[in-house]
Scaffold this motif. Sequence first.
Motif, PDB file in Angstrom:
ATOM      1  N   ASP A   1       0.828  -1.211   0.000  1.00 29.31           N
ATOM      2  CA  ASP A   1       0.000   0.000   0.000  1.00 29.31           C
ATOM      3  C   ASP A   1       0.859   1.256   0.000  1.00 29.31           C
ATOM      4  N   ASP A   2       1.981   1.190   0.731  1.00 29.78           N
ATOM      5  CA  ASP A   2       2.888   2.332   0.805  1.00 29.78           C
ATOM      6  C   ASP A   2       4.300   1.803   1.004  1.00 29.78           C
TER       7      ASP A   2
ATOM      8  N   THR B   1       4.133  -1.078   3.809  1.00 31.83           N
ATOM      9  CA  THR B   1       2.936  -0.979   4.627  1.00 31.83           C
ATOM     10  C   THR B   1       1.767  -1.632   3.895  1.00 31.83           C
ATOM     11  N   TRP B   2       1.089  -2.522   4.609  1.00 32.63           N
ATOM     12  CA  TRP B   2      -0.143  -3.154   4.135  1.00 32.63           C
ATOM     13  C   TRP B   2      -1.178  -2.981   5.233  1.00 32.63           C
ATOM     14  N   ASP B   3      -2.318  -2.390   4.912  1.00 31.64           N
ATOM     15  CA  ASP B   3      -3.410  -2.230   5.896  1.00 31.64           C
ATOM     16  C   ASP B   3      -2.890  -1.751   7.257  1.00 31.64           C
ATOM     17  N   ASP B   4      -2.090  -0.716   7.264  1.00 33.29           N
ATOM     18  CA  ASP B   4      -1.541  -0.103   8.483  1.00 33.29           C
ATOM     19  C   ASP B   4      -0.540  -0.988   9.238  1.00 33.29           C
ATOM     20  N   GLU B   5      -0.120  -2.098   8.642  1.00 31.31           N
ATOM     21  CA  GLU B   5       0.933  -2.931   9.242  1.00 31.31           C
ATOM     22  C   GLU B   5       2.215  -2.709   8.466  1.00 31.31           C
ATOM     23  N   GLU B   6       3.299  -2.496   9.199  1.00 33.44           N
ATOM     24  CA  GLU B   6       4.586  -2.244   8.559  1.00 33.44           C
ATOM     25  C   GLU B   6       5.485  -3.459   8.647  1.00 33.44           C
TER      26      GLU B   6
END
Length: 126
Positions: A36-37, A48-53
């Motif tokens: 995602d980021d 970052t995937w779904d607010d998990e780093e």
Amino acid sequence: MPEKKKFNIEYEIKSSPRILYSFLNEPNGLSQWFADDVNVKDQVYTFTWDDEEQKAKLLLAKENKLVRFRWMDDDPQYYFEMEIMQDELTSDVALGITDFATDDAVNERKLIWDNQIKYLISTLGA
């Protein structure tokens, strides 16, 4: 930690190595299909995937050829690599993935790569 085994997958990609490489090692390119980021500082990429780093260190980069990362929370001998291969006769381009997973997770890991690479191909318009 359970023993992991190495596995390889190859995907045909209709793209130039130069364009494909930018999607493999640049944060902007990676954030379009892999996570995602993506941020990078001192060769450490934060995905970052779904607010998990999850952090990975860039171990090796060969321009328009390959990138190799190691997850920071994984054993040093394990890595994941994305290699651009171009056939000298046909100029066809393939993306080779090398990764490690436990025996019971290899099929799941391959499915994740399949989905990610499909997303990459659609992002490239290839």
